[in-house]
Design a protein around this motif. Structure first.
Motif, PDB file in Angstrom:
ATOM      1  N   ASP A 183      13.967   6.400  -7.799  1.00 36.47           N
ATOM      2  CA  ASP A 183      12.604   6.824  -7.466  1.00 36.47           C
ATOM      3  C   ASP A 183      12.732   7.740  -6.249  1.00 36.47           C
ATOM      4  O   ASP A 183      13.399   7.389  -5.278  1.00 36.47           O
ATOM      5  CB  ASP A 183      11.758   5.585  -7.128  1.00 36.47           C
ATOM      6  N   PRO A 185       7.650  -2.446  -4.478  1.00 39.80           N
ATOM      7  CA  PRO A 185       6.618  -3.479  -4.240  1.00 39.80           C
ATOM      8  C   PRO A 185       7.209  -4.767  -3.649  1.00 39.80           C
ATOM      9  O   PRO A 185       6.528  -5.477  -2.909  1.00 39.80           O
ATOM     10  CB  PRO A 185       6.037  -3.733  -5.628  1.00 39.80           C
ATOM     11  N   LYS A 226       5.763   1.448  -0.293  1.00 38.12           N
ATOM     12  CA  LYS A 226       5.337   0.170  -0.875  1.00 38.12           C
ATOM     13  C   LYS A 226       5.198   0.277  -2.396  1.00 38.12           C
ATOM     14  O   LYS A 226       5.569  -0.655  -3.128  1.00 38.12           O
ATOM     15  CB  LYS A 226       4.000  -0.252  -0.255  1.00 38.12           C
ATOM     16  N   LYS A 227       4.676   1.400  -2.851  1.00 39.86           N
ATOM     17  CA  LYS A 227       4.511   1.593  -4.290  1.00 39.86           C
ATOM     18  C   LYS A 227       5.879   1.712  -4.969  1.00 39.86           C
ATOM     19  O   LYS A 227       6.097   1.179  -6.060  1.00 39.86           O
ATOM     20  CB  LYS A 227       3.704   2.881  -4.525  1.00 39.86           C
ATOM     21  N   ALA A 228       6.810   2.378  -4.292  1.00 37.45           N
ATOM     22  CA  ALA A 228       8.147   2.543  -4.879  1.00 37.45           C
ATOM     23  C   ALA A 228       8.936   1.237  -4.849  1.00 37.45           C
ATOM     24  O   ALA A 228       9.819   1.023  -5.677  1.00 37.45           O
ATOM     25  CB  ALA A 228       8.910   3.630  -4.127  1.00 37.45           C
ATOM     26  N   CYS A 241       3.259  13.280  -0.002  1.00 33.29           N
ATOM     27  CA  CYS A 241       2.974  11.999  -0.661  1.00 33.29           C
ATOM     28  C   CYS A 241       1.779  11.271  -0.076  1.00 33.29           C
ATOM     29  O   CYS A 241       1.361  10.244  -0.603  1.00 33.29           O
ATOM     30  CB  CYS A 241       4.205  11.092  -0.593  1.00 33.29           C
ATOM     31  N   ASN A 248       7.874  -2.138   5.416  1.00 34.26           N
ATOM     32  CA  ASN A 248       8.237  -2.515   4.051  1.00 34.26           C
ATOM     33  C   ASN A 248       9.553  -3.278   3.963  1.00 34.26           C
ATOM     34  O   ASN A 248      10.063  -3.507   2.864  1.00 34.26           O
ATOM     35  CB  ASN A 248       8.316  -1.264   3.169  1.00 34.26           C
ATOM     36  N   GLN A 290       3.831   4.841   4.371  1.00 31.67           N
ATOM     37  CA  GLN A 290       3.939   3.389   4.242  1.00 31.67           C
ATOM     38  C   GLN A 290       3.516   2.938   2.841  1.00 31.67           C
ATOM     39  O   GLN A 290       4.186   2.126   2.208  1.00 31.67           O
ATOM     40  CB  GLN A 290       3.071   2.733   5.333  1.00 31.67           C
ATOM     41  N   GLU A 291       2.421   3.526   2.337  1.00 31.15           N
ATOM     42  CA  GLU A 291       1.925   3.159   0.999  1.00 31.15           C
ATOM     43  C   GLU A 291       2.856   3.680  -0.090  1.00 31.15           C
ATOM     44  O   GLU A 291       3.052   3.020  -1.117  1.00 31.15           O
ATOM     45  CB  GLU A 291       0.519   3.742   0.797  1.00 31.15           C
ATOM     46  N   THR A 292       3.417   4.851   0.136  1.00 30.85           N
ATOM     47  CA  THR A 292       4.317   5.430  -0.867  1.00 30.85           C
ATOM     48  C   THR A 292       5.574   4.577  -1.010  1.00 30.85           C
ATOM     49  O   THR A 292       6.040   4.304  -2.124  1.00 30.85           O
ATOM     50  CB  THR A 292       4.699   6.872  -0.482  1.00 30.85           C
TER      51      THR A 292
END
Lengths: 313, 313
Positions: free
Chosen positions: A168, A187, A183-185, A175, A208, A179-181
């Motif tokens: 990924d 979880p 986390k999405k990559a 992006c 993360n 931090q969220e990106t």
């Protein structure tokens, strides 16, 4: 020859290396691992060259040599102790002695193989994943069975890192929330963060990190041009305690005299010749372009390991 | 006895332990190393007590026991797996099973002896040096030939730490610039920083770290009450790279099952009985005072290892 003292070598420069650590040497010494450059004197870096004259019994005219104290000049004199012969029968091009077999690639090897206690199945996040260090970390981690998440600064770089096998990859400039990106990559979180950039990215990674995670503090390229006023302040150091994180730094020159150096040369040169490892060089031509070639690193304008070609073999 | 299920023990509480890590359990879980407390349920901590009734074959009425899941009640029921018998012939008072032989003291032992790669002649800086962990680090480091610089939050505490043998001790509340004070105490720099407080002190230590220095990120008591708005942002993470610093964190519960636990008990109990190690307890009387006793830690109002006496032996 007349200007050579005993045990010296006259070298003609083929390639010079642009590496972020040189930025520290452009500042007044902070007591760190390398001496500051002296105003008025030529700067130096890693390089590859050809011996044109020698008073050393160890080197002869025509030898291909490398070292970490190459002056940014077309020709220069060094002591025999400051250079190493490059084997000529390896099928590896001279520039790649600064590339796939160079210091940043060895840094990737030591940081990943020796330092971070990786295990197959773990998830590693690599920033500057198309860079001199990052591209090698991505490939070493994939080869050892980790899940690899890469970050790079353009869509071209993202595609390149995917081509190296990363699971990924995202463009950190477009992006949105880092931090969220992350986390999405990932979880379930990150086991290892291989930090080549520092700054805000380190905070996003800390948020993360899984329990017992490890951070290799390899470089902080986002911060080398920062002033005391603009330097990034890390918000999430409390997570080091909460999640039992270890942050490793290391000094790559300590490792050249250790068995890991031979392991690196053996493994990486074999894999490279077989085509199992790729290594992207970013070649700028002309000594006159070397200063800008170095400065570009701090804006992510390089794509791969940047070298400056000074003369032809 | 009727309320005991098989393999359970009814314990009367003698002492409860106040430790900073409990503060994390008062927040919603961040995925860290300990579960959050459940609103409406009693909180728990380390403690020492007396068995009053038992359906376990391993424990009998009158046994002195300790454990990490003591409820903050005068009496409670636990599984036999949650407690350990305290030998009665040691000459060590029950409260000292939370003190010199307790978790914070073991934390000091692991962090200093196992983690930080100390060498005789090196300089160590210890923050919260009169606290539950710090006072033990100071003494272990002196016994192993290091130069010890301590910081504490009152003149009384400073005198106490000097009495433990520290070479230089300062009051961090009145010293002015932390960074300058550390520099004055260690002009050649710090090899090891044993960090019990985090925040600004970590930055001051980073500015004074020598090459290849090590930081034991043991605690961040200055930050546990911080909000996202007030949490301290670390300015000097670039020094980790520049000076090749490693930052270690560890999870003390991982170490109870390792040989280091026996080494700790053997060395520290022998030294304590001989008088070679001192250990200052800060005893508050009465279960009703326990909540405030815990909160006091975050303002440095404890002097030594804080315990709450709940009932007499």
């Amino acid at each position: 020859m007349n200007s050579l003292k005993p045990n010296q070598v006259l070298v003609r420069t083929l390639y010079l290396s642009c590496d972020p650590y040189s930025r520290m040497r452009l500042s007044e010494s902070q007591g760190g691992f390398v001496a500051s450059f002296v105003p008025g004197e030529p700067i130096d870096s890693f390089g590859v060259g050809i011996v044109e004259a020698s008073t050393s019994t160890k080197f002869s005219e025509g030898d291909l040599v490398t070292g970490g104290s190459f002056l940014w000049e077309t020709r220069f004199i060094l002591s025999e102790n400051d250079i190493t012969k490059v084997p000529s029968d390896t099928g590896i091009s001279p520039a790649n002695y600064l590339g796939v077999l160079g210091m940043p690639s060895f840094t990737a090897y030591v940081g990943f193989v020796s330092i971070c206690h990786h295990k197959a199945g773990e998830t590693i996040l690599v920033s500057a994943a198309s860079g001199a260090v990052g591209q090698m970390v991505v490939q070493l981690a994939k080869a050892r069975g980790l899940r690899v998440i890469g970050a790079a600064g353009s869509d071209d770089k993202v595609e390149f890192v995917k081509g190296l096998g990363a699971d990924d990859v995202f463009n950190y400039k477009t992006c949105g929330s880092l931090q969220e990106t992350v986390k999405k990559a990932a979880p379930q979180g990150i086991d290892i963060y291989f930090d080549n950039v520092g700054g805000e990215f380190l905070d996003a990674a800390l948020e993360n990190m899984r329990m017992n995670g490890r951070i290799v503090a390899c470089g902080k390229v986002s911060q080398y041009n920062a002033t005391p006023e603009t330097v990034y302040h890390t918000k999430n150091m409390d997570i080091v305690d909460i999640n039992n994180i270890t942050i490793y730094d290391f000094f790559i020159l300590d490792h050249y005299s250790r068995p890991v150096y031979k392991a690196f040369i053996d493994e990486v040169s074999a894999s490279f010749k077989k085509g199992d490892i790729q290594y992207k060089l970013d070649e700028i031509v002309g000594l006159e372009n070397a200063p800008q070639a170095l400065l570009d690193l701090f804006e992510g304008k390089n794509f791969g390991k940047r070298v400056v070609k000074v003369s032809d073999l």
